[in-house]
Scaffold this motif. Structure first.
Motif, PDB file in Angstrom:
ATOM      1  N   TRP A  53       0.934  -1.193   0.209  1.00  0.00           N
ATOM      2  CA  TRP A  53       0.066  -0.203   0.050  1.00  0.00           C
ATOM      3  C   TRP A  53       0.989   1.317   0.020  1.00  0.00           C
ATOM      4  N   ALA A  54       2.101   1.020  -0.034  1.00  0.00           N
ATOM      5  CA  ALA A  54       3.136   2.263   0.134  1.00  0.00           C
ATOM      6  C   ALA A  54       4.229   2.023  -0.902  1.00  0.00           C
ATOM      7  N   SER A  55       4.939   2.810  -1.503  1.00  0.00           N
ATOM      8  CA  SER A  55       6.093   2.809  -2.193  1.00  0.00           C
ATOM      9  C   SER A  55       7.055   3.593  -1.905  1.00  0.00           C
ATOM     10  N   SER A  56       8.342   3.276  -2.297  1.00  0.00           N
ATOM     11  CA  SER A  56       9.448   4.102  -1.684  1.00  0.00           C
ATOM     12  C   SER A  56       9.535   5.692  -2.389  1.00  0.00           C
ATOM     13  N   ILE A  57       9.991   6.420  -1.576  1.00  0.00           N
ATOM     14  CA  ILE A  57      10.000   7.905  -2.116  1.00  0.00           C
ATOM     15  C   ILE A  57      11.000   8.169  -3.184  1.00  0.00           C
ATOM     16  N   TRP A  58      12.217   7.455  -3.015  1.00  0.00           N
ATOM     17  CA  TRP A  58      13.242   7.685  -3.782  1.00  0.00           C
ATOM     18  C   TRP A  58      13.973   6.242  -3.930  1.00  0.00           C
ATOM     19  N   GLU A  59      14.058   5.624  -5.040  1.00  0.00           N
ATOM     20  CA  GLU A  59      15.016   4.547  -5.468  1.00  0.00           C
ATOM     21  C   GLU A  59      16.586   4.930  -5.619  1.00  0.00           C
ATOM     22  N   PRO A  60      17.610   4.449  -5.098  1.00  0.00           N
ATOM     23  CA  PRO A  60      19.020   4.685  -5.419  1.00  0.00           C
ATOM     24  C   PRO A  60      19.087   4.231  -6.859  1.00  0.00           C
ATOM     25  N   PRO A  61      19.876   4.953  -7.815  1.00  0.00           N
ATOM     26  CA  PRO A  61      20.071   4.757  -9.116  1.00  0.00           C
ATOM     27  C   PRO A  61      21.030   3.441  -9.216  1.00  0.00           C
ATOM     28  N   SER A  62      21.720   2.785  -8.413  1.00  0.00           N
ATOM     29  CA  SER A  62      22.428   1.673  -8.623  1.00  0.00           C
ATOM     30  C   SER A  62      22.538   1.065  -7.305  1.00  0.00           C
ATOM     31  N   GLY A  63      23.155  -0.306  -7.145  1.00  0.00           N
ATOM     32  CA  GLY A  63      23.345  -0.959  -6.041  1.00  0.00           C
ATOM     33  C   GLY A  63      24.323  -0.447  -5.330  1.00  0.00           C
ATOM     34  N   GLU A  64      25.221  -0.032  -6.123  1.00  0.00           N
ATOM     35  CA  GLU A  64      26.519   0.621  -5.382  1.00  0.00           C
ATOM     36  C   GLU A  64      26.162   1.702  -4.425  1.00  0.00           C
ATOM     37  N   ILE A  65      25.213   2.602  -5.171  1.00  0.00           N
ATOM     38  CA  ILE A  65      25.078   3.405  -4.245  1.00  0.00           C
ATOM     39  C   ILE A  65      24.172   3.256  -2.835  1.00  0.00           C
ATOM     40  N   GLU A  66      23.258   2.320  -3.182  1.00  0.00           N
ATOM     41  CA  GLU A  66      22.625   1.833  -2.099  1.00  0.00           C
ATOM     42  C   GLU A  66      23.475   1.080  -0.991  1.00  0.00           C
ATOM     43  N   SER A  67      24.574   0.281  -1.415  1.00  0.00           N
ATOM     44  CA  SER A  67      25.234  -0.245  -0.449  1.00  0.00           C
ATOM     45  C   SER A  67      25.917   0.869   0.346  1.00  0.00           C
ATOM     46  N   LEU A  68      26.355   1.869  -0.581  1.00  0.00           N
ATOM     47  CA  LEU A  68      27.104   3.255   0.222  1.00  0.00           C
ATOM     48  C   LEU A  68      26.490   3.884   1.226  1.00  0.00           C
ATOM     49  N   LEU A  69      25.114   3.846   0.903  1.00  0.00           N
ATOM     50  CA  LEU A  69      24.002   4.604   1.966  1.00  0.00           C
ATOM     51  C   LEU A  69      23.808   3.761   3.215  1.00  0.00           C
ATOM     52  N   PHE A  70      23.863   2.503   3.058  1.00  0.00           N
ATOM     53  CA  PHE A  70      23.857   1.452   3.937  1.00  0.00           C
ATOM     54  C   PHE A  70      24.917   1.533   4.984  1.00  0.00           C
ATOM     55  N   ALA A  71      26.135   1.552   4.292  1.00  0.00           N
ATOM     56  CA  ALA A  71      27.590   1.618   4.996  1.00  0.00           C
ATOM     57  C   ALA A  71      27.634   2.972   5.833  1.00  0.00           C
ATOM     58  N   LEU A  72      26.929   3.953   5.230  1.00  0.00           N
ATOM     59  CA  LEU A  72      27.124   5.325   5.744  1.00  0.00           C
ATOM     60  C   LEU A  72      26.150   5.378   7.112  1.00  0.00           C
ATOM     61  N   GLN A  73      25.156   4.549   6.951  1.00  0.00           N
ATOM     62  CA  GLN A  73      24.092   4.591   8.010  1.00  0.00           C
ATOM     63  C   GLN A  73      24.695   3.890   9.126  1.00  0.00           C
ATOM     64  N   ALA A  74      25.245   2.527   8.700  1.00  0.00           N
ATOM     65  CA  ALA A  74      25.846   1.736   9.810  1.00  0.00           C
ATOM     66  C   ALA A  74      27.073   2.547  10.508  1.00  0.00           C
ATOM     67  N   ALA A  75      27.809   3.253   9.625  1.00  0.00           N
ATOM     68  CA  ALA A  75      29.041   3.986  10.360  1.00  0.00           C
ATOM     69  C   ALA A  75      28.664   5.205  11.142  1.00  0.00           C
ATOM     70  N   ILE A  76      27.467   5.851  10.816  1.00  0.00           N
ATOM     71  CA  ILE A  76      26.917   6.978  11.867  1.00  0.00           C
ATOM     72  C   ILE A  76      26.286   6.307  13.015  1.00  0.00           C
ATOM     73  N   GLY A  77      25.660   5.078  12.901  1.00  0.00           N
ATOM     74  CA  GLY A  77      25.137   4.324  14.117  1.00  0.00           C
ATOM     75  C   GLY A  77      26.200   3.947  14.967  1.00  0.00           C
ATOM     76  N   ALA A  78      27.380   3.427  14.416  1.00  0.00           N
ATOM     77  CA  ALA A  78      28.441   3.087  15.122  1.00  0.00           C
ATOM     78  C   ALA A  78      29.060   4.397  15.790  1.00  0.00           C
ATOM     79  N   ILE A  79      29.251   5.407  15.216  1.00  0.00           N
ATOM     80  CA  ILE A  79      29.694   6.670  16.018  1.00  0.00           C
ATOM     81  C   ILE A  79      29.067   7.061  17.096  1.00  0.00           C
ATOM     82  N   ILE A  80      27.581   7.238  16.857  1.00  0.00           N
ATOM     83  CA  ILE A  80      26.814   7.516  18.029  1.00  0.00           C
ATOM     84  C   ILE A  80      26.911   6.480  19.091  1.00  0.00           C
ATOM     85  N   ILE A  81      26.953   5.275  18.962  1.00  0.00           N
ATOM     86  CA  ILE A  81      26.871   4.138  20.005  1.00  0.00           C
ATOM     87  C   ILE A  81      28.231   4.393  20.589  1.00  0.00           C
ATOM     88  N   GLY A  82      29.412   4.553  19.898  1.00  0.00           N
ATOM     89  CA  GLY A  82      30.725   4.788  20.509  1.00  0.00           C
ATOM     90  C   GLY A  82      30.892   6.046  21.453  1.00  0.00           C
TER      91      GLY A  82
END
Length: 96
Positions: A53-82
């Motif tokens: 019933w819902a769709s994505s607001i923005w779809e990354p143009p490639s799998g590499e960019i999607e992986s980059l955003l996921f890694a960036l999200q993980a790094a920001i979370g690790a920095i906050i937790i650290g």
């Protein structure tokens, strides 16, 4: 620890690492091995006929960019937790 104990533990670790590589040599996702849980869940949901019933607001143009955003999200979370663990440890050491 004794040297013999360390050697035995190293051999056990090597066996645990190499055994799956030997057992599943030549098998892949086409044979049903190493399939991800996301794929299995997606297929199970599609079989029920569910319509999203819902769709994505923005779809990354490639799998590499999607992986980059996921890694960036993980790094920001690790920095906050650290930061909070470091702050907590620093506050604890002030009291001592």
């Amino acid at each position: 620890m004794k040297t013999s104990t360390l050697i035995i533990l190293a051999v056990i670790c090597i066996i645990l690492f190499v055994a799956p590589l030997i057992m599943f040599n030549g098998h892949g996702e086409d044979d049903g091995y190493f399939g991800g849980a996301d794929d299995a869940a997606g297929e199970a949901i599609e079989k029920t006929g569910f319509q999203p019933w819902a769709s994505s607001i923005w779809e990354p143009p490639s799998g590499e960019i999607e992986s980059l955003l996921f890694a960036l999200q993980a790094a920001i979370g690790a920095i906050i937790i650290g930061y909070f663990f470091g702050y907590w440890r620093g506050e604890k050491s002030k009291d001592d």
